[in-house]
Design an enzyme around this catalytic site. Sequence first.
Site, PDB file in Angstrom:
ATOM      1  N   ASP A  56       0.848  -1.187   0.000  1.00  0.00           N
ATOM      2  CA  ASP A  56       0.000   0.000   0.000  1.00  0.00           C
ATOM      3  C   ASP A  56       0.889   1.245   0.000  1.00  0.00           C
ATOM      4  O   ASP A  56       2.123   1.144  -0.023  1.00  0.00           O
ATOM      5  CB  ASP A  56      -0.995  -0.038   1.167  1.00  0.00           C
ATOM      6  CG  ASP A  56      -0.309   0.016   2.521  1.00  0.00           C
ATOM      7  OD1 ASP A  56       0.913   0.286   2.564  1.00  0.00           O
ATOM      8  OD2 ASP A  56      -1.003  -0.214   3.525  1.00  0.00           O
ATOM      9  N   TRP A 191     -17.174 -45.535   4.292  1.00  0.00           N
ATOM     10  CA  TRP A 191     -18.150 -46.350   5.013  1.00  0.00           C
ATOM     11  C   TRP A 191     -17.433 -47.561   5.630  1.00  0.00           C
ATOM     12  O   TRP A 191     -16.594 -48.192   4.993  1.00  0.00           O
ATOM     13  CB  TRP A 191     -19.251 -46.837   4.054  1.00  0.00           C
ATOM     14  CG  TRP A 191     -20.217 -47.731   4.771  1.00  0.00           C
ATOM     15  CD1 TRP A 191     -21.315 -47.358   5.487  1.00  0.00           C
ATOM     16  CD2 TRP A 191     -20.148 -49.161   4.872  1.00  0.00           C
ATOM     17  NE1 TRP A 191     -21.924 -48.455   6.040  1.00  0.00           N
ATOM     18  CE2 TRP A 191     -21.228 -49.582   5.680  1.00  0.00           C
ATOM     19  CE3 TRP A 191     -19.257 -50.122   4.383  1.00  0.00           C
ATOM     20  CZ2 TRP A 191     -21.461 -50.923   5.991  1.00  0.00           C
ATOM     21  CZ3 TRP A 191     -19.490 -51.455   4.698  1.00  0.00           C
ATOM     22  CH2 TRP A 191     -20.585 -51.850   5.487  1.00  0.00           C
ATOM     23  N   ASP A 359     -35.023 -51.034  15.524  1.00  0.00           N
ATOM     24  CA  ASP A 359     -34.357 -50.343  14.408  1.00  0.00           C
ATOM     25  C   ASP A 359     -35.289 -50.278  13.203  1.00  0.00           C
ATOM     26  O   ASP A 359     -36.528 -50.346  13.326  1.00  0.00           O
ATOM     27  CB  ASP A 359     -33.024 -51.050  14.099  1.00  0.00           C
ATOM     28  CG  ASP A 359     -31.963 -50.117  13.551  1.00  0.00           C
ATOM     29  OD1 ASP A 359     -32.023 -49.802  12.348  1.00  0.00           O
ATOM     30  OD2 ASP A 359     -31.083 -49.673  14.314  1.00  0.00           O
ATOM     31  N   ASP A 360     -34.730 -50.202  12.039  1.00  0.00           N
ATOM     32  CA  ASP A 360     -35.459 -50.004  10.781  1.00  0.00           C
ATOM     33  C   ASP A 360     -36.497 -51.116  10.538  1.00  0.00           C
ATOM     34  O   ASP A 360     -36.304 -52.252  10.940  1.00  0.00           O
ATOM     35  CB  ASP A 360     -34.409 -50.039   9.653  1.00  0.00           C
ATOM     36  CG  ASP A 360     -34.937 -49.485   8.350  1.00  0.00           C
ATOM     37  OD1 ASP A 360     -36.135 -49.188   8.271  1.00  0.00           O
ATOM     38  OD2 ASP A 360     -34.124 -49.360   7.410  1.00  0.00           O
ATOM     39  N   ARG A 436     -29.305 -45.494  -1.869  1.00  0.00           N
ATOM     40  CA  ARG A 436     -30.026 -46.519  -1.093  1.00  0.00           C
ATOM     41  C   ARG A 436     -31.540 -46.441  -1.367  1.00  0.00           C
ATOM     42  O   ARG A 436     -32.349 -46.423  -0.464  1.00  0.00           O
ATOM     43  CB  ARG A 436     -29.761 -46.368   0.405  1.00  0.00           C
ATOM     44  CG  ARG A 436     -29.912 -47.679   1.162  1.00  0.00           C
ATOM     45  CD  ARG A 436     -29.971 -47.490   2.671  1.00  0.00           C
ATOM     46  NE  ARG A 436     -30.032 -48.775   3.351  1.00  0.00           N
ATOM     47  CZ  ARG A 436     -30.425 -48.952   4.591  1.00  0.00           C
ATOM     48  NH1 ARG A 436     -30.780 -47.926   5.331  1.00  0.00           N
ATOM     49  NH2 ARG A 436     -30.454 -50.145   5.119  1.00  0.00           N
ATOM     50  N   LYS A 469     -32.966 -43.302  17.633  1.00  0.00           N
ATOM     51  CA  LYS A 469     -31.782 -43.389  16.758  1.00  0.00           C
ATOM     52  C   LYS A 469     -32.136 -42.631  15.485  1.00  0.00           C
ATOM     53  O   LYS A 469     -33.024 -43.041  14.742  1.00  0.00           O
ATOM     54  CB  LYS A 469     -31.464 -44.849  16.464  1.00  0.00           C
ATOM     55  CG  LYS A 469     -30.261 -45.048  15.546  1.00  0.00           C
ATOM     56  CD  LYS A 469     -29.922 -46.534  15.430  1.00  0.00           C
ATOM     57  CE  LYS A 469     -28.891 -46.821  14.357  1.00  0.00           C
ATOM     58  NZ  LYS A 469     -28.690 -48.259  14.166  1.00  0.00           N
ATOM     59  N   ASP A 471     -31.233 -41.545  12.016  1.00  0.00           N
ATOM     60  CA  ASP A 471     -30.337 -41.986  10.955  1.00  0.00           C
ATOM     61  C   ASP A 471     -30.447 -41.071   9.729  1.00  0.00           C
ATOM     62  O   ASP A 471     -31.415 -40.309   9.575  1.00  0.00           O
ATOM     63  CB  ASP A 471     -30.721 -43.427  10.573  1.00  0.00           C
ATOM     64  CG  ASP A 471     -29.557 -44.225  10.007  1.00  0.00           C
ATOM     65  OD1 ASP A 471     -28.553 -43.613   9.614  1.00  0.00           O
ATOM     66  OD2 ASP A 471     -29.680 -45.463   9.948  1.00  0.00           O
ATOM     67  N   CYS A 511     -26.744 -41.005  13.666  1.00  0.00           N
ATOM     68  CA  CYS A 511     -26.275 -42.114  12.833  1.00  0.00           C
ATOM     69  C   CYS A 511     -26.352 -41.636  11.383  1.00  0.00           C
ATOM     70  O   CYS A 511     -27.237 -40.846  11.037  1.00  0.00           O
ATOM     71  CB  CYS A 511     -27.186 -43.320  13.048  1.00  0.00           C
ATOM     72  SG  CYS A 511     -26.761 -44.755  12.046  1.00  0.00           S
ATOM     73  N   ASP A 533     -20.875 -48.550  10.920  1.00  0.00           N
ATOM     74  CA  ASP A 533     -21.598 -49.803  10.677  1.00  0.00           C
ATOM     75  C   ASP A 533     -20.651 -50.992  10.786  1.00  0.00           C
ATOM     76  O   ASP A 533     -21.084 -52.131  10.849  1.00  0.00           O
ATOM     77  CB  ASP A 533     -22.237 -49.793   9.282  1.00  0.00           C
ATOM     78  CG  ASP A 533     -23.595 -49.099   9.294  1.00  0.00           C
ATOM     79  OD1 ASP A 533     -24.159 -48.910  10.390  1.00  0.00           O
ATOM     80  OD2 ASP A 533     -24.080 -48.739   8.210  1.00  0.00           O
TER      81      ASP A 533
HETATM   82  C1  GLA Z   1     -27.956 -47.611   8.592  1.00  0.00           C
HETATM   83  C2  GLA Z   1     -27.434 -47.642  10.022  1.00  0.00           C
HETATM   84  C3  GLA Z   1     -27.615 -49.012  10.622  1.00  0.00           C
HETATM   85  C4  GLA Z   1     -29.081 -49.412  10.545  1.00  0.00           C
HETATM   86  C5  GLA Z   1     -29.570 -49.323   9.105  1.00  0.00           C
HETATM   87  C6  GLA Z   1     -31.056 -49.562   9.015  1.00  0.00           C
HETATM   88  O1  GLA Z   1     -27.136 -48.347   7.750  1.00  0.00           O
HETATM   89  O2  GLA Z   1     -26.096 -47.251  10.065  1.00  0.00           O
HETATM   90  O3  GLA Z   1     -27.180 -49.027  11.958  1.00  0.00           O
HETATM   91  O4  GLA Z   1     -29.843 -48.583  11.381  1.00  0.00           O
HETATM   92  O5  GLA Z   1     -29.297 -48.069   8.526  1.00  0.00           O
HETATM   93  O6  GLA Z   1     -31.513 -49.490   7.731  1.00  0.00           O
END
Ligand code: GLA
Length: 715
Positions: A56, A191, A359-360, A436, A469, A471, A511, A533
């Site tokens: 400057d 992953w 879970d799922d 997915r 949980k 996700d 998650c 996972d």
């Molecule tokens: C993901 C999670 C798992 C489980 C599945 C269910 O992959 O990381 O722990 O909950 O989804 O579909």
Amino acid sequence: MIVKNGNIFHLQGKNTSYMFSVNESGDLVHLYYGKKLRDKKYDWYIRGNSALSSCDASGKSLDAIPQEYPAYGYTDLKMPAYEVLNKNGNTVSRLTFKSYDIVDDIHPVDGMPYLLKGDMRPQTLYITLEDKNAGIEAILSYTVFDNYDIIARNVRIKNISGTKMTVQRAYSLALEVPKSGYKAVYLNGGWGNERNIKETEITEGIKLDISVARGASSHDINPFVMVADKDADEGSGAVYSAVLIYSGNHSTTVESDRYGNIRLLQGINPFGFAWELEDGEVFETPQSILTYSEQGYGGISRELHDVFRNNLSRSKWAKKERPILINNWEATYFDFDEEKLLSIARCAKEQGMDLFVLDDGWFGVRDNDRCSLGDWFVNRDKIPSGIDGLAKKVNDLGLRFGLWFEPEAINPDSKLYRAHPDWIIRVPGMEPSLGRYEYLLDLAKDEVCDYIINAVSDILRTANVGYVKWDMNRVMTDMPYPGYNHKFYLGFYRVMSTICTSFPDVLFEGCASGGGRFDAGVLAYMPQIWTSDNSDAVKRLQIQYGTSLAYPISSISAHVTAVPNHQNGRVTSLKTRGDIAQCGVFGYELDITKMTEDELKELREQITDCKKLRPLMLNGDFYRLKNPFEGNICAWEMAAKDKSEAYLMCAKVLSEAHEREKAIKLCGLSADADYLDTYTNTVYGGDELMYKGIVPKFGMYDFATYTVHLVKIEN
Ligand code: GLA
């Protein structure tokens, strides 16, 4: 404490000082970050003259001056902390000092998580800079806490140009370290392989650019870095670290300049980012946390663990012992009915567990991962009692009940999608990409966030759900405009903050296909996160070890699962799986109804052990003693802050003939006290454990562990 001495601002933490000044041109010049200095009037001068650079009118070149929030294109040509396309159609800018303010509080970041006051006495320094020509005002915030070596920073950029402008990049912090000979340490992965520790030497050029544009903080690169003296290691050496409280696309860069000085930047990833501001509007960055330690990587980790445990989480669970859970995912996947779930829950209760997690697969017509995300209504074919009825049955067994959701996602094969095809993230005219078999919902839209809040809240209101949980299983693509990712995360934080405030007793676990969103932004609402996972005990040595660099053990969710392991086929003993999962938020994820009586007996012992160790794991100081990325042995230790108790876990990956195990030296004990190992009733001296060490007595087989639980003998 924050003081202003002449032109110098001095920010003091427990053991550290951070100093910068305003030079005669009004530039904010970084002076010092390191071991604590006395508070007095320092007469330091940074020349900043550079005959061969642009300068400057006074002959100063910003290229040669360490700065607090540098720009590109005037007299500095390095990577800038901010870039704003101004009304004049360029991005050249020079911010200079306008005013400052000091308040006795933290800085609440708008719409995003930030460090809370807790029971500390924080102070925040606000520095307002301005560039009248470009029409920009920037307010830098620096929060310090008397009892930490932490500086929480962020920036607000205000449009004062009288017309529209576009923020093209706005990092949360810049740190210029006036020295060479450093290395950078960071966490990368994928992953099932999260948070490997990587080191790279910092030589000239942009030697580190750990930026992520995958939509979430990601499996790939964590928003955390350490810049360390090249000789620093776990126990000693000077180390700076920066970690971002943010869950979206992030960027950390380290550039070494022609003088060997280092510039560290951290914040939202500028790639794919742009933010339009009307006159008078403000853009605020996430908060980034700086730490400095001379106790090596371990010193950084223990400081961050304390801050994250005490001052980040909004959840009352952050400081509470966590329930030992059983999760049905790896036990049944989608193939279950109410009776099967209850048989697992019944067995879990008999062994002494606290929580059953469904879970799922409980909603819509979801018998595989191709449908029903978005339709958060129970599948009565599988669960005739409904979620409220099942929760009651589980509660009647004496267990809390937990439930899985993936609220940000939607399958095209769902009632929700058929009703609201316009609710997904997509680019007009383009077929949206799947991950997915799912799309992400458009959380930049208020009505979509409200749908998620209502759908989840309805279930939490009608059923006695004590744990969720949360996700999120895909990367973010098809973003319709630059800056979209940040808009999404503002929506995400609104959703999380609303739900967590409405249901303060619920324990939330984050998650994202395992540990794909393990960051401080998520931890602010969910005090524990499913780490990976990949539940193989041997792989978990590395994953949990790497994760602990930045995040507390009380956030690292770790489950004992079946063998052969479902992710890599490895067979390890129940003891090994249990010992490695104990250093985390402990739980089970396998069909325990198929276990033998001997196995169940061992399981009960693990549970008793976990209940004994839980307070220590929640509150202690963590020491990494042997690095599983470097050799056959891994060892870590949790020591109580008052030195009354410690837990050592050593693991050997492969068994060797004629092996001579080396002693492992413990840390954080009283040298002049004696300790009883409660597993073997052996008495050791604290000095003996720390200076000579203890030789792990591994069995003669692969994947063996050896643990010691030490309790101080009071005289
Ligand atoms: C993901 C999670 C798992 C489980 C599945 C269910 O992959 O990381 O722990 O909950 O989804 O579909």
